[in-house]
Design a protein around this motif. Structure first.
Motif, PDB file in Angstrom:
ATOM      1  N   CYS A  34      -1.311  16.746  -1.716  1.00 58.86           N
ATOM      2  CA  CYS A  34      -2.241  16.221  -0.710  1.00 58.86           C
ATOM      3  C   CYS A  34      -3.664  16.162  -1.255  1.00 58.86           C
ATOM      4  CB  CYS A  34      -2.208  17.084   0.555  1.00 58.86           C
ATOM      5  SG  CYS A  34      -0.692  16.980   1.504  1.00 58.86           S
ATOM      6  N   LEU A  85      -4.355  11.832   0.130  1.00 61.48           N
ATOM      7  CA  LEU A  85      -3.612  11.304   1.271  1.00 61.48           C
ATOM      8  C   LEU A  85      -3.545  12.327   2.398  1.00 61.48           C
ATOM      9  CD1 LEU A  85      -0.596   9.691  -0.626  1.00 61.48           C
ATOM     10  CD2 LEU A  85      -2.616   8.520   0.302  1.00 61.48           C
ATOM     11  N   ALA A  86      -3.377  11.812   3.601  1.00 59.93           N
ATOM     12  CA  ALA A  86      -3.180  12.691   4.750  1.00 59.93           C
ATOM     13  C   ALA A  86      -1.876  13.453   4.586  1.00 59.93           C
ATOM     14  CB  ALA A  86      -3.149  11.867   6.032  1.00 59.93           C
ATOM     15  N   ARG A  87      -1.813  14.629   5.196  1.00 59.04           N
ATOM     16  CA  ARG A  87      -0.620  15.456   5.056  1.00 59.04           C
ATOM     17  C   ARG A  87       0.609  14.758   5.632  1.00 59.04           C
ATOM     18  NH1 ARG A  87      -1.791  20.763   3.661  1.00 59.04           N
ATOM     19  NH2 ARG A  87       0.166  21.518   4.576  1.00 59.04           N
ATOM     20  N   ARG A 101       0.835  -1.203   0.000  1.00 59.12           N
ATOM     21  CA  ARG A 101       0.000   0.000   0.000  1.00 59.12           C
ATOM     22  C   ARG A 101       0.873   1.259   0.000  1.00 59.12           C
ATOM     23  NH1 ARG A 101      -3.328  -1.740   3.357  1.00 59.12           N
ATOM     24  NH2 ARG A 101      -2.363  -0.990   5.283  1.00 59.12           N
ATOM     25  N   ALA A 102       1.966   1.235   0.741  1.00 57.47           N
ATOM     26  CA  ALA A 102       2.874   2.387   0.760  1.00 57.47           C
ATOM     27  C   ALA A 102       3.501   2.603  -0.613  1.00 57.47           C
ATOM     28  CB  ALA A 102       3.962   2.169   1.811  1.00 57.47           C
ATOM     29  N   ARG A 160       0.923   4.161  -2.894  1.00 57.22           N
ATOM     30  CA  ARG A 160       0.723   5.581  -2.612  1.00 57.22           C
ATOM     31  C   ARG A 160       1.899   6.412  -3.136  1.00 57.22           C
ATOM     32  NH1 ARG A 160      -1.442   4.953   3.668  1.00 57.22           N
ATOM     33  NH2 ARG A 160      -3.644   4.548   3.152  1.00 57.22           N
ATOM     34  N   THR A 209       1.158  11.523   5.824  1.00 61.51           N
ATOM     35  CA  THR A 209       1.540  10.437   4.907  1.00 61.51           C
ATOM     36  C   THR A 209       2.227  11.013   3.677  1.00 61.51           C
ATOM     37  OG1 THR A 209      -0.329   9.096   5.645  1.00 61.51           O
ATOM     38  CG2 THR A 209       0.676   8.511   3.526  1.00 61.51           C
ATOM     39  N   THR A 210       1.659  12.071   3.130  1.00 68.01           N
ATOM     40  CA  THR A 210       2.243  12.700   1.948  1.00 68.01           C
ATOM     41  C   THR A 210       3.654  13.196   2.245  1.00 68.01           C
ATOM     42  OG1 THR A 210       0.045  13.408   1.242  1.00 68.01           O
ATOM     43  CG2 THR A 210       1.924  14.496   0.209  1.00 68.01           C
ATOM     44  N   SER A 243      -3.996  13.625  -4.358  1.00 66.10           N
ATOM     45  CA  SER A 243      -3.812  12.211  -4.016  1.00 66.10           C
ATOM     46  C   SER A 243      -4.837  11.712  -3.012  1.00 66.10           C
ATOM     47  CB  SER A 243      -2.405  11.981  -3.453  1.00 66.10           C
ATOM     48  OG  SER A 243      -2.260  12.622  -2.187  1.00 66.10           O
TER      49      SER A 243
END
Length: 256
Positions: free
Chosen positions: A35, A40-42, A10-11, A14, A44-45, A38
């Motif tokens: 962000c 995605l959470a900040r 998954r990583a 992403r 994670t980004t 995508s």
């Protein structure tokens, strides 16, 4: 039913999505853009972008926006060698310009067209234009005739565009290509525009395959009388360029 991706996969997915956004974007993207686009959470980004920067897959500009990293630039240099060819060819183009004073070009085949990858301007006030952004029919160009003659371009269809009444039809063009192969230089006179002429000679790679055409263009009034001398000079300079390209590992298809 497809299995759900693991945490590690998954990583990767992403990270790949972020790379895809950066590479496909028409301009650099900000952290906020990435962000939002995508989803995605900040946090994670931020974590993924840091890893991608560290591995050379993305790069952050001075203003903080993201672009493709050095690995993409290296890939482009290895697989699109024409900027390197243009750099190597520059001294040859300048030598041709010094000898004849006309606009000098280096052209390659791309699909069914001629693409100019380098040019040296004429020393005359009355001269040919900048050809780098001109989409001229290949059969009206001396560069195109060389690339047709040596199999770099597919032969044109039966019906050819005729910009002037001096433009060759297909049967005339095919007959002229035999002459180009024999003498190793091509000539056009008033075929694209009345008053404009050009000459070109083939440039070869390591395996003796023609990879480019070296040419000049200028007023017919100047070039017509000197066409044989200029054509033979271009053959000599094209051979010189062939020698330079054969020593470069990034010199283009057939040259390394």
């Amino acid at each position: 039913m497809a299995s759900q991706p693991s945490g590690g996969t998954r990583a990767v997915d992403r990270a790949a999505a972020l790379i895809d956004l950066v590479i496909r974007a028409g301009s650099p993207l900000s952290f906020t853009d990435l962000c939002d686009d995508s989803g995605l959470a900040r946090s994670t980004t931020s974590r993924l972008l840091t890893a991608l920067e560290r591995t050379g897959l993305v790069e952050r500009e001075v203003d903080g926006r993201y672009v493709g990293g050095e690995l993409f630039a290296l890939y482009a240099a290895l697989h699109d060698p024409w900027p390197q060819v243009a750099r190597i060819a520059r001294p040859v183009l300048e030598a041709v310009g010094e000898q004849c004073g006309e606009t000098v070009h280096l052209g390659v085949a791309r699909a069914d067209t001629v693409v100019h990858i380098a040019q040296v301007e004429s020393t005359y006030l009355l001269s040919a234009r900048d050809w780098n952004q001109v989409d001229a029919p290949a059969h009206c160009s001396s560069l195109g005739k060389v690339l047709y003659a040596f199999g770099c371009l597919p032969l044109p269809p039966d019906s050819l565009e005729r910009p002037t009444d001096r433009t060759l039809d297909r049967s005339q063009l095919l007959a002229e290509l035999d002459e180009v192969r024999r003498r190793r230089w091509a000539y056009t006179a008033d075929e694209l525009e009345i008053g404009l002429s050009g000459l070109a000679a083939p440039v070869e790679g390591l395996d003796d395959t023609v990879i480019a055409a070296l040419g000049v263009s200028g007023p017919t009034a100047r070039l017509q009388q000197e066409r044989r001398a200029v054509g033979e000079m271009l053959v000599q300079q094209a051979r010189r360029l062939t020698g330079l390209l054969r020593t470069s590992p990034l010199a283009g298809p057939g040259a390394a």
